[in-house]
Motif scaffolding. Structure first.
Motif, mmCIF file in Angstrom:
data_model
loop_
_atom_site.group_PDB
_atom_site.id
_atom_site.type_symbol
_atom_site.label_atom_id
_atom_site.label_comp_id
_atom_site.label_asym_id
_atom_site.label_seq_id
_atom_site.Cartn_x
_atom_site.Cartn_y
_atom_site.Cartn_z
ATOM 1 N N MET A 216 0.810 -1.219 0.000
ATOM 2 C CA MET A 216 0.000 0.000 0.000
ATOM 3 C C MET A 216 0.848 1.276 0.000
ATOM 4 O O MET A 216 0.370 2.341 -0.367
ATOM 5 N N TYR A 217 2.116 1.170 0.411
ATOM 6 C CA TYR A 217 3.012 2.332 0.337
ATOM 7 C C TYR A 217 3.393 2.651 -1.107
ATOM 8 O O TYR A 217 3.874 3.744 -1.402
ATOM 9 N N LEU A 218 3.188 1.698 -2.004
ATOM 10 C CA LEU A 218 3.631 1.847 -3.394
ATOM 11 C C LEU A 218 2.506 2.228 -4.343
ATOM 12 O O LEU A 218 2.754 2.433 -5.533
ATOM 13 N N ALA A 219 1.269 2.300 -3.854
ATOM 14 C CA ALA A 219 0.122 2.600 -4.724
ATOM 15 C C ALA A 219 -0.812 3.597 -4.045
ATOM 16 O O ALA A 219 -0.801 3.743 -2.816
ATOM 17 N N ASP A 220 -1.641 4.248 -4.870
ATOM 18 C CA ASP A 220 -2.619 5.188 -4.319
ATOM 19 C C ASP A 220 -3.874 4.423 -3.895
ATOM 20 O O ASP A 220 -3.846 3.206 -3.705
ATOM 21 N N GLU A 221 -4.992 5.130 -3.775
ATOM 22 C CA GLU A 221 -6.218 4.500 -3.284
ATOM 23 C C GLU A 221 -6.738 3.398 -4.200
ATOM 24 O O GLU A 221 -7.533 2.554 -3.775
ATOM 25 N N SER A 222 -6.286 3.367 -5.459
ATOM 26 C CA SER A 222 -6.728 2.296 -6.364
ATOM 27 C C SER A 222 -6.215 0.939 -5.886
ATOM 28 O O SER A 222 -6.891 -0.081 -6.047
ATOM 29 N N GLY A 223 -5.019 0.907 -5.290
ATOM 30 C CA GLY A 223 -4.505 -0.333 -4.729
ATOM 31 C C GLY A 223 -5.293 -0.751 -3.498
ATOM 32 O O GLY A 223 -5.627 -1.933 -3.335
ATOM 33 N N ALA A 224 -5.606 0.214 -2.636
ATOM 34 C CA ALA A 224 -6.390 -0.082 -1.433
ATOM 35 C C ALA A 224 -7.789 -0.556 -1.802
ATOM 36 O O ALA A 224 -8.359 -1.428 -1.130
ATOM 37 N N LEU A 225 -8.348 -0.003 -2.881
ATOM 38 C CA LEU A 225 -9.691 -0.399 -3.321
ATOM 39 C C LEU A 225 -9.705 -1.868 -3.751
ATOM 40 O O LEU A 225 -10.614 -2.622 -3.373
ATOM 41 N N GLN A 226 -8.707 -2.282 -4.539
ATOM 42 C CA GLN A 226 -8.645 -3.686 -4.950
ATOM 43 C C GLN A 226 -8.426 -4.609 -3.750
ATOM 44 O O GLN A 226 -9.013 -5.697 -3.666
ATOM 45 N N TYR A 227 -7.589 -4.168 -2.819
ATOM 46 C CA TYR A 227 -7.332 -4.973 -1.615
ATOM 47 C C TYR A 227 -8.621 -5.165 -0.821
ATOM 48 O O TYR A 227 -8.959 -6.284 -0.401
ATOM 49 N N ASN A 228 -9.373 -4.086 -0.627
ATOM 50 C CA ASN A 228 -10.625 -4.170 0.132
ATOM 51 C C ASN A 228 -11.664 -5.026 -0.584
ATOM 52 O O ASN A 228 -12.417 -5.775 0.061
ATOM 53 N N ASN A 229 -11.716 -4.936 -1.918
ATOM 54 C CA ASN A 229 -12.655 -5.761 -2.685
ATOM 55 C C ASN A 229 -12.342 -7.245 -2.528
ATOM 56 O O ASN A 229 -13.245 -8.073 -2.331
ATOM 57 N N LEU A 230 -11.059 -7.585 -2.614
ATOM 58 C CA LEU A 230 -10.648 -8.984 -2.447
ATOM 59 C C LEU A 230 -10.937 -9.472 -1.027
ATOM 60 O O LEU A 230 -11.364 -10.610 -0.823
ATOM 61 N N LYS A 231 -10.726 -8.596 -0.075
ATOM 62 C CA LYS A 231 -10.964 -8.961 1.324
ATOM 63 C C LYS A 231 -12.446 -9.225 1.569
ATOM 64 O O LYS A 231 -12.821 -10.201 2.241
ATOM 65 N N GLU A 232 -13.301 -8.362 1.003
ATOM 66 C CA GLU A 232 -14.748 -8.530 1.173
ATOM 67 C C GLU A 232 -15.251 -9.800 0.495
ATOM 68 O O GLU A 232 -16.206 -10.430 0.963
#
Length: 203
Positions: free
Chosen positions: A99-115
């Motif tokens: 997450m240090y290497l990407a903007d909110e688009s990386g966090a969005l994909q991470y949260n989608n996969l988590k959900e």
């Protein structure tokens, strides 16, 4: 006659003085230019002492090496995001670094996969995920396309998936958590599909 000779000598002296002045100015400009180049070249040379022996180390232009750094940053991010083991602490650690290497688009994909329970499925099936980078294409607009293959090792089967993503690269100040000074923006997955599914003997 004498007056004409005096006038001619004055003119000659004036021309000589003016010519000497112009020549001196040209020499000064030339010397200053070459001195500046010498100083610039000297600043690119760094000497490192090794057992009191000076070793010359050349300083490289950052922009010349920037495409290699872009590829390294993209490769590192994808490796952190897609190479996982069935360990919740390890997964959390990998995602935090990614997450240090990407903007909110990386966090969005991470949260989608988590959900969707993606990470829980890795834990429950004891899957080991590894990513192989095939190539990273860079465009002048700082857009990149990542091509790779993800291998999923499960107790019952080995699955190979193709992975294609794209995004943009933005220069940011370097930090301990982002040593390349590159932020991935507008990141999205274009393709993530099965290429092969090989069952294992379970006895």
């Amino acid at each position: 006659m004498i007056i004409k000779n005096i006038e001619s000598k004055i003119k000659l002296a004036t021309y000589l003085s003016f010519g000497s002045f112009i020549t001196a100015v040209i020499i000064c400009i030339g010397v200053s230019f070459f001195a500046y180049k010498q100083v610039s070249n000297a600043r690119k040379s760094i000497y490192i002492l090794d057992n009191n022996i000076p070793i010359l180390a050349k300083q490289t232009n950052m922009q010349m090496n920037r495409p290699a750094e872009y590829r390294a940053a993209v490769d590192l991010f994808h490796s952190l995001f897609f190479s996982l083991t069935p360990d919740d602490k390890h997964i959390e650690y990998q995602m935090k670094k990614a997450m240090y290497l990407a903007d909110e688009s990386g966090a969005l994909q991470y949260n989608n996969l988590k959900e969707r329970g993606y990470f829980n499925s890795i834990l429950s099936s004891s899957s080991v995920l590894t990513l192989q980078t095939d190539s990273i294409a860079l465009e002048p607009s700082n857009k990149f396309t990542f091509y790779g293959k993800q291998k999923i090792e499960r107790r019952s089967a080995t699955i190979t998936r193709s992975l294609i993503t794209e995004g943009y690269l933005m220069d940011i100040p370097r930090s301990e958590n982002n040593s390349h000074g590159v932020l991935i923006t507008n990141w999205k997955t274009l393709e993530n599909k099965d290429l092969s599914h090989v069952s294992k003997n379970t006895f």
